[in-house]
Design a protein around this motif. Structure first.
Motif, PDB file in Angstrom:
ATOM      1  N   SER A 215       0.822  -1.214   0.000  1.00 40.65           N
ATOM      2  CA  SER A 215       0.000   0.000   0.000  1.00 40.65           C
ATOM      3  C   SER A 215       0.857   1.265   0.000  1.00 40.65           C
ATOM      4  N   SER A 216       2.062   1.172   0.550  1.00 42.00           N
ATOM      5  CA  SER A 216       2.949   2.340   0.579  1.00 42.00           C
ATOM      6  C   SER A 216       3.484   2.696  -0.813  1.00 42.00           C
ATOM      7  N   GLN A 217       3.274   1.813  -1.767  1.00 47.89           N
ATOM      8  CA  GLN A 217       3.704   2.082  -3.132  1.00 47.89           C
ATOM      9  C   GLN A 217       2.585   2.692  -3.981  1.00 47.89           C
ATOM     10  N   THR A 218       1.445   2.950  -3.356  1.00 45.09           N
ATOM     11  CA  THR A 218       0.410   3.737  -4.024  1.00 45.09           C
ATOM     12  C   THR A 218       0.965   5.134  -4.260  1.00 45.09           C
ATOM     13  N   SER A 219       1.006   5.550  -5.529  1.00 45.47           N
ATOM     14  CA  SER A 219       1.666   6.796  -5.851  1.00 45.47           C
ATOM     15  C   SER A 219       1.459   7.108  -7.327  1.00 45.47           C
ATOM     16  N   VAL A 220       1.992   8.243  -7.731  1.00 47.05           N
ATOM     17  CA  VAL A 220       2.074   8.569  -9.152  1.00 47.05           C
ATOM     18  C   VAL A 220       3.523   8.388  -9.566  1.00 47.05           C
ATOM     19  N   TYR A 221       3.732   7.642 -10.639  1.00 42.90           N
ATOM     20  CA  TYR A 221       5.079   7.330 -11.097  1.00 42.90           C
ATOM     21  C   TYR A 221       5.353   8.059 -12.414  1.00 42.90           C
ATOM     22  N   PHE A 222       6.488   8.745 -12.438  1.00 40.87           N
ATOM     23  CA  PHE A 222       6.878   9.482 -13.639  1.00 40.87           C
ATOM     24  C   PHE A 222       8.189   8.939 -14.184  1.00 40.87           C
ATOM     25  N   CYS A 223       8.186   8.718 -15.480  1.00 38.03           N
ATOM     26  CA  CYS A 223       9.400   8.374 -16.192  1.00 38.03           C
ATOM     27  C   CYS A 223       9.968   9.648 -16.801  1.00 38.03           C
ATOM     28  N   ALA A 224      11.285   9.710 -16.938  1.00 42.04           N
ATOM     29  CA  ALA A 224      11.918  10.872 -17.537  1.00 42.04           C
ATOM     30  C   ALA A 224      13.123  10.427 -18.337  1.00 42.04           C
ATOM     31  N   SER A 225      13.544  11.272 -19.256  1.00 40.03           N
ATOM     32  CA  SER A 225      14.775  11.014 -19.983  1.00 40.03           C
ATOM     33  C   SER A 225      15.531  12.320 -20.174  1.00 40.03           C
ATOM     34  N   ARG A 226      16.835  12.195 -20.355  1.00 38.21           N
ATOM     35  CA  ARG A 226      17.685  13.392 -20.457  1.00 38.21           C
ATOM     36  C   ARG A 226      18.166  13.583 -21.891  1.00 38.21           C
ATOM     37  N   SER A 227      17.988  14.812 -22.355  1.00 36.75           N
ATOM     38  CA  SER A 227      18.434  15.130 -23.712  1.00 36.75           C
ATOM     39  C   SER A 227      19.935  15.385 -23.729  1.00 36.75           C
ATOM     40  N   SER A 228      20.483  15.486 -24.927  1.00 35.61           N
ATOM     41  CA  SER A 228      21.906  15.795 -25.061  1.00 35.61           C
ATOM     42  C   SER A 228      22.218  17.188 -24.531  1.00 35.61           C
ATOM     43  N   GLY A 229      21.228  18.046 -24.447  1.00 36.51           N
ATOM     44  CA  GLY A 229      21.400  19.381 -23.875  1.00 36.51           C
ATOM     45  C   GLY A 229      21.215  19.422 -22.372  1.00 36.51           C
ATOM     46  N   ASN A 230      21.146  18.234 -21.758  1.00 28.44           N
ATOM     47  CA  ASN A 230      21.023  18.085 -20.304  1.00 28.44           C
ATOM     48  C   ASN A 230      19.685  18.517 -19.738  1.00 28.44           C
ATOM     49  N   THR A 231      18.675  18.639 -20.567  1.00 27.62           N
ATOM     50  CA  THR A 231      17.339  18.894 -20.051  1.00 27.62           C
ATOM     51  C   THR A 231      16.654  17.565 -19.793  1.00 27.62           C
ATOM     52  N   ILE A 232      15.999  17.458 -18.651  1.00 28.29           N
ATOM     53  CA  ILE A 232      15.284  16.233 -18.298  1.00 28.29           C
ATOM     54  C   ILE A 232      13.807  16.437 -18.572  1.00 28.29           C
ATOM     55  N   TYR A 233      13.239  15.584 -19.420  1.00 30.20           N
ATOM     56  CA  TYR A 233      11.833  15.654 -19.819  1.00 30.20           C
ATOM     57  C   TYR A 233      11.070  14.512 -19.176  1.00 30.20           C
ATOM     58  N   PHE A 234       9.822  14.801 -18.828  1.00 29.88           N
ATOM     59  CA  PHE A 234       9.002  13.832 -18.115  1.00 29.88           C
ATOM     60  C   PHE A 234       7.846  13.327 -18.967  1.00 29.88           C
ATOM     61  N   GLY A 235       7.428  12.097 -18.645  1.00 32.60           N
ATOM     62  CA  GLY A 235       6.210  11.556 -19.225  1.00 32.60           C
ATOM     63  C   GLY A 235       4.992  12.057 -18.478  1.00 32.60           C
ATOM     64  N   GLU A 236       3.820  11.542 -18.867  1.00 30.48           N
ATOM     65  CA  GLU A 236       2.562  12.015 -18.323  1.00 30.48           C
ATOM     66  C   GLU A 236       2.162  11.340 -17.017  1.00 30.48           C
ATOM     67  N   GLY A 237       2.882  10.336 -16.597  1.00 33.39           N
ATOM     68  CA  GLY A 237       2.621   9.719 -15.309  1.00 33.39           C
ATOM     69  C   GLY A 237       1.803   8.446 -15.369  1.00 33.39           C
ATOM     70  N   SER A 238       2.012   7.591 -14.395  1.00 30.96           N
ATOM     71  CA  SER A 238       1.220   6.371 -14.204  1.00 30.96           C
ATOM     72  C   SER A 238       0.691   6.374 -12.779  1.00 30.96           C
ATOM     73  N   TRP A 239      -0.658   6.356 -12.666  1.00 24.26           N
ATOM     74  CA  TRP A 239      -1.290   6.383 -11.347  1.00 24.26           C
ATOM     75  C   TRP A 239      -1.489   4.954 -10.876  1.00 24.26           C
ATOM     76  N   LEU A 240      -0.855   4.591  -9.774  1.00 21.82           N
ATOM     77  CA  LEU A 240      -0.937   3.225  -9.257  1.00 21.82           C
ATOM     78  C   LEU A 240      -1.587   3.243  -7.880  1.00 21.82           C
ATOM     79  N   THR A 241      -2.619   2.421  -7.733  1.00 22.22           N
ATOM     80  CA  THR A 241      -3.282   2.256  -6.440  1.00 22.22           C
ATOM     81  C   THR A 241      -3.136   0.802  -6.018  1.00 22.22           C
ATOM     82  N   VAL A 242      -2.607   0.577  -4.822  1.00 22.46           N
ATOM     83  CA  VAL A 242      -2.457  -0.768  -4.285  1.00 22.46           C
ATOM     84  C   VAL A 242      -3.457  -0.925  -3.142  1.00 22.46           C
TER      85      VAL A 242
END
Lengths: 113, 111
Positions: free
Chosen positions: B83-110
């Motif tokens: 249950s403690s892992q109920t959360s919103v999970y975001f994936c991200a990746s880093r561009s060659s310009g060192n900017t980190i971009y995020f996805g739209e999220g995954s909502w997980l309910t345990v």
């Protein structure tokens, strides 16, 4: 311990009322300071990166500035569509190459028409 | 925008079941990250990857594992969800310009 602290937690402004959001950091060697905007139910959207004290960047009604201990996000004459949570994050020199971000908890900005 | 897509976007699962979240990016970024976002804690790093088959732990890695068999895909697995892992999970990746971009999220309910 490396920390990023944002203030205030929440801010309500009238449309057109300018203000600033604060991000203070206590990190051992700052490599970069990032600002993101996050709308409800969405992922963080990149706004700015600042690398050195004195640096400033602007985008529409937003201007980000950086000193040796803190960063400000100035919002000039805001509109209701500027309502969002603004996140500040830092990367450390020790993380060079990995660019892991340490985030603050955000400022929830509401612009009232 | 790094063209990051996450799946599933929403999931409800029972305690003790395994769960895998998928992150796919189309920009050939080398670095990818998994964060979780919880009220009062902000975004916290779970695991990150610096290349195919190269991964490392973040600050809240207990109970999570990751795999990266292709540059474009980064999987986050909860071996036995709690249950403690109920959360919103975001994936991200880093561009060659060192900017980190995020996805739209995954909502997980345990439950």
């Amino acid at each position: 311990e490396d920390q990023v602290t944002q203030s205030p937690e929440a801010l309500r402004l009238q449309e057109g009322e300018s203000s600033s959001l604060n991000c203070s950091y206590t990190v051992s060697g700052l490599r970069g300071l990032f600002w993101y905007r996050q709308d409800p139910g969405k992922g963080p959207e990149f706004l700015f990166t600042l690398y050195s004290a004195g640096e400033e960047k602007e985008k529409e009604r937003l201007k980000a500035t950086l000193t040796k201990k803190e960063s400000f996000l100035h919002i000039t004459a805001p509109k209701p569509e500027d309502s969002a949570t603004y996140l500040c994050a830092a990367t450390l020199i020790s993380n060079f190459g990995n660019e892991k971000l340490t985030f603050g908890t955000g400022t929830r900005l509401t612009i009232i028409p | 925008d790094a063209g990051i897509t996450q799946s599933p976007r929403h999931k409800v699962t029972e305690t003790g079941t395994p769960v895998t979240l998928r992150c796919h990016q189309t920009e050939n970024h080398r670095y990818m990250y998994w964060y979780r976002q919880d009220p009062g804690h902000g975004l916290r790093l779970i695991h990150y990857s610096y290349g195919v088959k190269d991964t490392d732990k973040g600050e809240v890695s207990d109970g999570y594992s990751v795999s990266r068999s292709k540059t474009e895909d980064f999987l986050l697995t909860l071996e036995s969800a709690t249950s403690s892992q109920t959360s919103v999970y975001f994936c991200a990746s880093r561009s060659s310009g060192n900017t980190i971009y995020f996805g739209e999220g995954s909502w997980l309910t345990v439950v």
